[in-house]
Write a protein that holds these residues in place. Structure first.
Motif, PDB file in Angstrom:
ATOM      1  N   ASP A   1       0.814  -1.226   0.000  1.00 31.17           N
ATOM      2  CA  ASP A   1       0.000   0.000   0.000  1.00 31.17           C
ATOM      3  C   ASP A   1       0.845   1.273   0.000  1.00 31.17           C
ATOM      4  OD1 ASP A   1      -2.453   1.523   0.153  1.00 31.17           O
ATOM      5  OD2 ASP A   1      -1.891   1.953   2.219  1.00 31.17           O
ATOM      6  N   VAL A   2       2.103   1.200   0.453  1.00 31.40           N
ATOM      7  CA  VAL A   2       2.951   2.396   0.393  1.00 31.40           C
ATOM      8  C   VAL A   2       3.212   2.772  -1.078  1.00 31.40           C
ATOM      9  CG1 VAL A   2       5.199   3.377   1.018  1.00 31.40           C
ATOM     10  CG2 VAL A   2       3.934   2.007   2.687  1.00 31.40           C
ATOM     11  N   PHE A   3       3.206   1.746  -1.955  1.00 31.75           N
ATOM     12  CA  PHE A   3       3.297   2.007  -3.393  1.00 31.75           C
ATOM     13  C   PHE A   3       1.925   2.272  -4.012  1.00 31.75           C
ATOM     14  CE2 PHE A   3       7.202  -0.884  -3.090  1.00 31.75           C
ATOM     15  CZ  PHE A   3       8.104   0.169  -3.126  1.00 31.75           C
ATOM     16  N   GLY A   4       0.873   2.229  -3.205  1.00 32.71           N
ATOM     17  CA  GLY A   4      -0.480   2.418  -3.737  1.00 32.71           C
ATOM     18  C   GLY A   4      -0.999   1.179  -4.447  1.00 32.71           C
ATOM     19  N   ASP A   5      -0.362   0.015  -4.159  1.00 28.21           N
ATOM     20  CA  ASP A   5      -0.640  -1.216  -4.919  1.00 28.21           C
ATOM     21  C   ASP A   5      -1.674  -2.129  -4.291  1.00 28.21           C
ATOM     22  OD1 ASP A   5       1.220  -0.572  -6.787  1.00 28.21           O
ATOM     23  OD2 ASP A   5       2.769  -1.982  -6.098  1.00 28.21           O
ATOM     24  N   ASP A   6      -2.228  -1.766  -3.147  1.00 30.45           N
ATOM     25  CA  ASP A   6      -3.133  -2.720  -2.499  1.00 30.45           C
ATOM     26  C   ASP A   6      -4.562  -2.501  -2.993  1.00 30.45           C
ATOM     27  OD1 ASP A   6      -4.973  -3.931  -0.541  1.00 30.45           O
ATOM     28  OD2 ASP A   6      -3.102  -4.474   0.484  1.00 30.45           O
ATOM     29  N   PRO A   7      -5.094  -3.429  -3.792  1.00 23.65           N
ATOM     30  CA  PRO A   7      -6.415  -3.206  -4.390  1.00 23.65           C
ATOM     31  C   PRO A   7      -7.528  -3.128  -3.345  1.00 23.65           C
ATOM     32  CG  PRO A   7      -5.641  -5.465  -4.851  1.00 23.65           C
ATOM     33  CD  PRO A   7      -4.515  -4.745  -4.177  1.00 23.65           C
ATOM     34  N   THR A   8      -7.365  -3.843  -2.231  1.00 24.60           N
ATOM     35  CA  THR A   8      -8.437  -3.839  -1.222  1.00 24.60           C
ATOM     36  C   THR A   8      -8.446  -2.519  -0.459  1.00 24.60           C
ATOM     37  OG1 THR A   8      -8.131  -6.233  -1.070  1.00 24.60           O
ATOM     38  CG2 THR A   8      -9.477  -5.193   0.630  1.00 24.60           C
ATOM     39  N   VAL A   9      -7.263  -2.013  -0.129  1.00 18.89           N
ATOM     40  CA  VAL A   9      -7.180  -0.688   0.504  1.00 18.89           C
ATOM     41  C   VAL A   9      -7.750   0.364  -0.454  1.00 18.89           C
ATOM     42  CG1 VAL A   9      -5.611   1.125   1.304  1.00 18.89           C
ATOM     43  CG2 VAL A   9      -5.219  -1.261   1.987  1.00 18.89           C
ATOM     44  N   ASN A  10      -7.359   0.280  -1.716  1.00 22.31           N
ATOM     45  CA  ASN A  10      -7.841   1.274  -2.687  1.00 22.31           C
ATOM     46  C   ASN A  10      -9.366   1.236  -2.807  1.00 22.31           C
ATOM     47  OD1 ASN A  10      -5.234   2.107  -3.126  1.00 22.31           O
ATOM     48  ND2 ASN A  10      -4.940   0.853  -4.964  1.00 22.31           N
ATOM     49  N   ARG A  11      -9.913   0.023  -2.751  1.00 21.31           N
ATOM     50  CA  ARG A  11     -11.363  -0.113  -2.840  1.00 21.31           C
ATOM     51  C   ARG A  11     -12.042   0.500  -1.621  1.00 21.31           C
ATOM     52  NH1 ARG A  11     -13.917  -5.317  -2.422  1.00 21.31           N
ATOM     53  NH2 ARG A  11     -16.074  -4.607  -2.482  1.00 21.31           N
ATOM     54  N   LEU A  12     -11.515   0.210  -0.440  1.00 26.97           N
ATOM     55  CA  LEU A  12     -12.104   0.763   0.781  1.00 26.97           C
ATOM     56  C   LEU A  12     -12.052   2.295   0.755  1.00 26.97           C
ATOM     57  CD1 LEU A  12     -13.259   0.584   3.668  1.00 26.97           C
ATOM     58  CD2 LEU A  12     -10.897   0.453   4.494  1.00 26.97           C
ATOM     59  N   GLN A  13     -10.893   2.833   0.382  1.00 27.84           N
ATOM     60  CA  GLN A  13     -10.738   4.297   0.356  1.00 27.84           C
ATOM     61  C   GLN A  13     -11.745   4.917  -0.623  1.00 27.84           C
ATOM     62  OE1 GLN A  13      -5.996   4.617   1.573  1.00 27.84           O
ATOM     63  NE2 GLN A  13      -6.525   4.659  -0.595  1.00 27.84           N
ATOM     64  N   ALA A  14     -11.908   4.279  -1.789  1.00 29.17           N
ATOM     65  CA  ALA A  14     -12.822   4.820  -2.806  1.00 29.17           C
ATOM     66  C   ALA A  14     -14.275   4.725  -2.332  1.00 29.17           C
ATOM     67  CB  ALA A  14     -12.639   4.073  -4.127  1.00 29.17           C
ATOM     68  N   ILE A  15     -14.638   3.591  -1.753  1.00 30.31           N
ATOM     69  CA  ILE A  15     -16.032   3.390  -1.328  1.00 30.31           C
ATOM     70  C   ILE A  15     -16.376   4.316  -0.156  1.00 30.31           C
ATOM     71  CG2 ILE A  15     -17.573   1.730  -0.177  1.00 30.31           C
ATOM     72  CD1 ILE A  15     -16.450  -0.417  -2.038  1.00 30.31           C
ATOM     73  N   ALA A  16     -15.449   4.431   0.812  1.00 29.21           N
ATOM     74  CA  ALA A  16     -15.706   5.301   1.965  1.00 29.21           C
ATOM     75  C   ALA A  16     -15.860   6.747   1.497  1.00 29.21           C
ATOM     76  CB  ALA A  16     -14.581   5.176   2.987  1.00 29.21           C
ATOM     77  N   ALA A  17     -14.970   7.189   0.606  1.00 26.07           N
ATOM     78  CA  ALA A  17     -15.034   8.567   0.104  1.00 26.07           C
ATOM     79  C   ALA A  17     -16.356   8.793  -0.628  1.00 26.07           C
ATOM     80  CB  ALA A  17     -13.852   8.855  -0.811  1.00 26.07           C
ATOM     81  N   GLU A  18     -16.709   7.845  -1.492  1.00 23.02           N
ATOM     82  CA  GLU A  18     -17.922   8.018  -2.279  1.00 23.02           C
ATOM     83  C   GLU A  18     -19.152   8.095  -1.373  1.00 23.02           C
ATOM     84  OE1 GLU A  18     -19.157   4.848  -5.016  1.00 23.02           O
ATOM     85  OE2 GLU A  18     -21.042   5.964  -4.774  1.00 23.02           O
ATOM     86  N   ARG A  19     -19.241   7.184  -0.416  1.00 24.43           N
ATOM     87  CA  ARG A  19     -20.423   7.186   0.462  1.00 24.43           C
ATOM     88  C   ARG A  19     -20.482   8.424   1.339  1.00 24.43           C
ATOM     89  NH1 ARG A  19     -21.580   1.077   2.449  1.00 24.43           N
ATOM     90  NH2 ARG A  19     -21.251   0.104   0.419  1.00 24.43           N
ATOM     91  N   ALA A  20     -19.299   8.980   1.666  1.00 22.65           N
ATOM     92  CA  ALA A  20     -19.262  10.181   2.508  1.00 22.65           C
ATOM     93  C   ALA A  20     -19.430  11.453   1.673  1.00 22.65           C
ATOM     94  CB  ALA A  20     -17.956  10.222   3.296  1.00 22.65           C
ATOM     95  N   GLY A  21     -19.452  11.294   0.348  1.00 23.87           N
ATOM     96  CA  GLY A  21     -19.601  12.451  -0.540  1.00 23.87           C
ATOM     97  C   GLY A  21     -18.340  13.301  -0.612  1.00 23.87           C
ATOM     98  N   LYS A  22     -17.184  12.643  -0.450  1.00 22.33           N
ATOM     99  CA  LYS A  22     -15.908  13.372  -0.501  1.00 22.33           C
ATOM    100  C   LYS A  22     -15.070  12.873  -1.685  1.00 22.33           C
ATOM    101  CE  LYS A  22     -16.927  15.349   3.429  1.00 22.33           C
ATOM    102  NZ  LYS A  22     -17.738  16.570   3.326  1.00 22.33           N
ATOM    103  N   GLU A  23     -14.027  13.656  -2.034  1.00 21.87           N
ATOM    104  CA  GLU A  23     -13.219  13.315  -3.212  1.00 21.87           C
ATOM    105  C   GLU A  23     -12.321  12.111  -2.987  1.00 21.87           C
ATOM    106  OE1 GLU A  23     -12.670  17.824  -5.048  1.00 21.87           O
ATOM    107  OE2 GLU A  23     -10.911  16.761  -4.292  1.00 21.87           O
TER     108      GLU A  23
END
Ligand SMILES: *Cc1c(COP(=O)(O)O)cnc(C)c1O
Length: 335
Positions: free
Chosen positions: A28-50
């Motif tokens: 994830d330090v390289f931004g390579d963890d697909p599950t972390v990326n998914r969580l970050q995207a879903i949390a942001a989207e549901r919270a209405g943030k970028e």
């Protein structure tokens, strides 16, 4: 054990453990963890943030958030009872060089707007620069009134302040008010949300906000030691909680209400407040030690104090609540 000390004691469920085991991961330090990326995207989207940023704890999420808002010599306005001020080791001051300006919380957890207005410093070399208003929801188990949140965030913005929400238990606000996450986060630039409380994950918090702020927070996270590698194992637990544990928070709230109703029948005890998954009970000081020992013998764990906080969670059933109430009653009958 019927553990009423905190909702942080919840054990990961079998389904959660399975999701963790099967999670695709990367560095994830390289931004390579697909599950972390998914969580970050879903949390942001549901919270209405970028954007979103995954952090190991709520403490680090709040600190990285505060440091992304404020620079050295800046000040943030915060409640006396707020977690960021009172329960995070003074991190904002120690590690962020951010001066807290704590203000008394009203009984409902709000910080009155006239106090906030009076605490904002003029632009003058004598003063720290007031930069941010930080609120907390739920606070002491209480849901902040929606009208207050709207007024306070609009007021902060009118004064040029940023806004941060410590939403460690924002999920309980959703469960209590039926409001969508984006609505609850709308007035705030940044929101920190915990998955390790009632959501039942073993660790994990997400900070959401505008892209530029989240980028600054990611740099602070690295400096604070929170850059993790195959963190998808943890993010998978959080994603699982979003899909499977959100709805059952209502049961926790019902259980806390039942607990308060049962204990309220004991004349020696006084329920000082009950909302969401918490009940606060005034216990006579001289009862504290013997009551705690009596409860422990009956497999009920508490953080006993004259201002006792009892917390319900996924590992406490309705039958457990009845048993806990009986254990309290047995102490006072015997007495
Ligand atoms: C638990 C909590 C946090 C963060 O706690 P961690 O144990 O560091 O995850 C922050 N704010 C509030 C209101 C909390 O209850």
């Amino acid at each position: 054990m019927i553990d009423l000390r905190s909702d942080t004691v919840t054990q990961p469920t079998a389904g959660m453990r399975k999701a963790m085991m099967e999670a695709p991961v990367g560095d994830d330090v390289f931004g390579d963890d697909p599950t972390v990326n998914r969580l970050q995207a879903i949390a942001a989207e549901r919270a209405g943030k970028e954007a979103g940023l995954f952090l190991p704890t709520g403490t680090q999420s709040n600190l990285a958030g505060l440091m992304a808002h404020c620079e050295r010599g800046d000040e943030y306005i915060v409640g006396q009872n707020a977690h960021t001020y009172k329960y995070e080791g003074g991190g904002a001051a120690v590690l962020g060089s951010i001066q807290p300006q704590p203000l008394a919380n009203a009984a409902d957890g709000t910080i009155p707007l006239d106090l906030i207005a009076a605490a904002i410093k003029p632009d003058d070399t004598h003063f720290a620069r007031t930069r941010l208003l930080a609120l907390e929801n739920t606070i002491g188990g209480k849901v902040l009134p929606a009208r207050y949140v709207a007024d306070a965030t609009v007021f902060a913005k009118s004064k040029g302040l940023g806004t941060h929400l410590d939403g460690a238990r924002i999920w309980n606000v959703m469960a209590a008010s039926n409001a969508p996450l984006a609505g609850l986060c709308a007035g705030f630039d940044s929101v920190s949300m915990c998955f390790s409380k009632g959501m039942g994950a073993p660790a994990g918090s997400v900070l959401v906000g505008p892209k530029a702020l989240i980028k600054r927070a990611a740099r602070w996270r690295k400096m604070l030691g929170g850059g993790m590698r195959q963190a998808g194992v943890l993010a998978a637990a959080c994603l699982y909680a979003l899909d499977n544990h959100l709805a059952r928070l209502r049961t926790d709230h019902e259980n806390a209400a039942k607990l308060a109703a049962g204990l309220g029948e004991i004349p020696a005890l006084k329920i000082t407040s009950q909302s969401t998954n918490m009940a606060f009970v005034a216990v006579p000081e001289s009862d504290c030690a013997p009551l705690a020992a009596h409860l422990k013998e009956r497999n009920v764990l508490t953080l006993m104090s004259p201002h006792l906080r009892l917390v319900t969670h996924g590992d406490v059933t309705g039958a457990d609540i009845a048993a806990a109430v009986d254990a309290f009653k047995a102490f006072y009958v015997r007495k």
